[in-house]
Write a protein that holds these residues in place. Structure first.
Motif, PDB file in Angstrom:
ATOM      1  N   LYS A 254      29.225-113.759   9.164  1.00  0.00           N
ATOM      2  CA  LYS A 254      29.445-114.693   8.051  1.00  0.00           C
ATOM      3  C   LYS A 254      29.496-116.145   8.517  1.00  0.00           C
ATOM      4  O   LYS A 254      28.987-117.042   7.844  1.00  0.00           O
ATOM      5  CB  LYS A 254      30.700-114.333   7.268  1.00  0.00           C
ATOM      6  CG  LYS A 254      32.000-114.683   7.941  1.00  0.00           C
ATOM      7  CD  LYS A 254      33.137-114.689   6.940  1.00  0.00           C
ATOM      8  CE  LYS A 254      34.396-115.255   7.566  1.00  0.00           C
ATOM      9  NZ  LYS A 254      35.468-115.444   6.598  1.00  0.00           N
ATOM     10  N   ASP A 274      32.142-106.371   3.534  1.00  0.00           N
ATOM     11  CA  ASP A 274      33.243-106.547   2.588  1.00  0.00           C
ATOM     12  C   ASP A 274      34.546-106.782   3.354  1.00  0.00           C
ATOM     13  O   ASP A 274      35.013-105.891   4.079  1.00  0.00           O
ATOM     14  CB  ASP A 274      33.373-105.289   1.719  1.00  0.00           C
ATOM     15  CG  ASP A 274      34.445-105.421   0.649  1.00  0.00           C
ATOM     16  OD1 ASP A 274      35.150-106.453   0.616  1.00  0.00           O
ATOM     17  OD2 ASP A 274      34.585-104.467  -0.148  1.00  0.00           O
ATOM     18  N   GLU A 291      34.531-112.194  -2.396  1.00  0.00           N
ATOM     19  CA  GLU A 291      33.126-112.326  -2.776  1.00  0.00           C
ATOM     20  C   GLU A 291      32.435-113.417  -1.965  1.00  0.00           C
ATOM     21  O   GLU A 291      31.314-113.227  -1.481  1.00  0.00           O
ATOM     22  CB  GLU A 291      33.023-112.652  -4.266  1.00  0.00           C
ATOM     23  CG  GLU A 291      31.588-112.795  -4.749  1.00  0.00           C
ATOM     24  CD  GLU A 291      31.511-113.085  -6.244  1.00  0.00           C
ATOM     25  OE1 GLU A 291      30.394-113.267  -6.748  1.00  0.00           O
ATOM     26  OE2 GLU A 291      32.574-113.152  -6.889  1.00  0.00           O
ATOM     27  N   ASN A 294      31.488-112.506   1.874  1.00  0.00           N
ATOM     28  CA  ASN A 294      30.585-111.393   2.163  1.00  0.00           C
ATOM     29  C   ASN A 294      29.248-111.980   2.612  1.00  0.00           C
ATOM     30  O   ASN A 294      28.649-112.779   1.882  1.00  0.00           O
ATOM     31  CB  ASN A 294      30.402-110.541   0.908  1.00  0.00           C
ATOM     32  CG  ASN A 294      29.609-109.283   1.163  1.00  0.00           C
ATOM     33  OD1 ASN A 294      28.571-109.300   1.827  1.00  0.00           O
ATOM     34  ND2 ASN A 294      30.081-108.180   0.621  1.00  0.00           N
ATOM     35  N   ASN A 297      26.476-112.147   0.058  1.00  0.00           N
ATOM     36  CA  ASN A 297      26.643-113.170  -0.967  1.00  0.00           C
ATOM     37  C   ASN A 297      26.425-114.574  -0.419  1.00  0.00           C
ATOM     38  O   ASN A 297      25.963-115.464  -1.141  1.00  0.00           O
ATOM     39  CB  ASN A 297      28.035-113.064  -1.595  1.00  0.00           C
ATOM     40  CG  ASN A 297      28.238-111.767  -2.354  1.00  0.00           C
ATOM     41  OD1 ASN A 297      27.274-111.183  -2.846  1.00  0.00           O
ATOM     42  ND2 ASN A 297      29.472-111.310  -2.433  1.00  0.00           N
ATOM     43  N   LYS A 300      22.766-114.969  -0.589  1.00  0.00           N
ATOM     44  CA  LYS A 300      22.303-115.059  -1.978  1.00  0.00           C
ATOM     45  C   LYS A 300      22.600-116.419  -2.592  1.00  0.00           C
ATOM     46  O   LYS A 300      21.821-116.928  -3.409  1.00  0.00           O
ATOM     47  CB  LYS A 300      22.962-113.961  -2.821  1.00  0.00           C
ATOM     48  CG  LYS A 300      22.413-112.558  -2.582  1.00  0.00           C
ATOM     49  CD  LYS A 300      23.115-111.564  -3.494  1.00  0.00           C
ATOM     50  CE  LYS A 300      22.544-110.162  -3.344  1.00  0.00           C
ATOM     51  NZ  LYS A 300      23.248-109.187  -4.231  1.00  0.00           N
ATOM     52  N   SER A 301      23.723-117.014  -2.213  1.00  0.00           N
ATOM     53  CA  SER A 301      24.131-118.269  -2.829  1.00  0.00           C
ATOM     54  C   SER A 301      23.688-119.504  -2.048  1.00  0.00           C
ATOM     55  O   SER A 301      23.906-120.629  -2.505  1.00  0.00           O
ATOM     56  CB  SER A 301      25.659-118.294  -2.979  1.00  0.00           C
ATOM     57  OG  SER A 301      26.291-118.211  -1.708  1.00  0.00           O
TER      58      SER A 301
END
Length: 368
Positions: A254, A274, A291, A294, A297, A300-301
């Motif tokens: 991350k 997670d 959220e 992760n 995510n 994705k963002s």
């Protein structure tokens, strides 16, 4: 334990008094022997795996948070040669701040090689205080390399975990030293900071948690800046990587994806996506933080795909599927290599993976 048994045998027949007193006394001796046996086994296991670095870590009484300041933006551009601002920030992003000049000493742990250095860092950005262990490659003190700056890999332990585990249990420096001398692995400076930062058996999850702790800033701002201020470390994010196992693998994945301005590569061994997988994770108990932290995510963002290469290794049910999930949403220039492992969730498996992992890292961050 042998002493407790010897004491019990010596006193067994010397107990005096009514029969209930004699029985109770002997039961206490038996319980005492059992307790010392359990403690001895725990100490042996801990010494072999360096799970806890101190009794306060074990008991959950340590707290390494001095303050929880607001974190200023890190994306400060590095001045270009002509004096105008360039587009590339440093790995730490805090080059304009006062230098974090540190004193270093030996680790004083028989399990850790003598050429590993230790310093106590008071993080000016994060408000976190903790030890940081540093190992320098064999080329660092070679006169032929006196003008060279070296690539860096941050090493993140699992939870609970000690800053010594990578060196003492995974034998990272001992395994890599000959490979560096042979030119098979780049001469990385290896840095392992404390990640067990909160008392009460709470896992910060390498995350900035408002009002609680700035664990992300500690790892991605303060530690890199200290390394660059005290060693000939290359400041370019193209020359930095981060690696971890278990909970540290989650952190490595991350943090590398969230901070491409600091890391070019990440290595995750038997990790998870997670945060709630770790029952002590404060991040996993907060829906928004869970959220946002992760890795799937994060990708994705992202406004644009990060220029990061990620290596994920794990057994089925132990990180393999998590790596596949990251790879499924990754877009160029992000690359994700997922390798299925066959061993259990142990330091023995991660230790065996060290040479191959760092050969892969050398392909991403090559020798210069």
């Amino acid at each position: 334990m042998p002493i407790s048994i010897a004491v019990a045998m010596l006193c067994w027949g010397r107990v005096r008094g009514p029969q209930p007193v004699r029985i109770l006394s002997r039961l206490v001796m038996i319980v005492f022997c059992q307790i010392t046996a359990v403690v001895m086994v725990f100490v042996m296991v801990n010494n072999a795996n360096l799970i806890y670095g101190s009794w306060e870590d074990l008991l959950g009484t340590g707290n390494h948070v001095r303050a929880v300041p607001s974190i200023p933006p890190a994306e400060q551009p590095v001045p270009a040669a002509g004096g105008t601002a360039g587009a590339q920030p440093t790995a730490g992003g805090d080059a304009a701040k006062p230098k974090l000049t540190q004193q270093f000493r030996g680790v004083n742990d028989p399990a850790v090689p003598g050429d590993v250095q230790k310093t106590d860092l008071k993080g000016p950005v994060s408000g976190v205080d903790g030890e940081v262990l540093v190992w320098l490659p064999p080329q660092y003190n070679d006169p032929a390399f006196k003008d060279k700056k070296f690539p860096v890999v941050e090493l993140i332990p699992g939870y609970p975990g000690s800053s010594s585990t990578w060196y003492g249990t995974l034998k990272v420096s001992e395994q890599l030293k000959p490979l560096m001398q042979q030119g098979k692995v780049a001469p990385f400076i290896l840095v392992s900071p404390r990640t067990l930062l909160l008392g009460g058996h709470q896992d910060a999850g390498c995350t900035d948690i408002p009002g609680k702790i700035n664990a992300d800033a500690w790892l991605t701002r303060d530690v890199p800046q200290m390394v660059m201020d005290n060693f000939r470390a290359d400041p370019s994010p193209e020359r930095w990587g981060i690696a971890g196992y278990s909970a540290g693998a989650h952190c490595a994945a991350k943090l590398s994806l969230a901070h491409p301005n600091r890391y070019r590569a990440g290595v995750a061994l038997s990790g998870y996506n997670d945060p709630a997988v770790e029952k002590d994770s404060l991040v996993g108990k907060d829906a928004k933080l869970r959220e946002a932290n992760n890795p799937v995510n994060i990708l994705k963002s992202a406004q644009q795909p990060p220029k990061v290469s990620l290596y994920v290794s794990g057994n089925k049910g132990d990180g393999f599927e998590d790596g596949q999930a990251i790879a499924a949403v990754a877009k160029a220039p992000t690359t994700v290599q997922v390798q299925e492992a066959t061993g259990p969730h142990t330091t023995d498996q991660w230790k065996a993976l060290v040479p191959g992992v760092f050969e892969w890292l050398t392909g991403v961050i090559p020798v210069q």
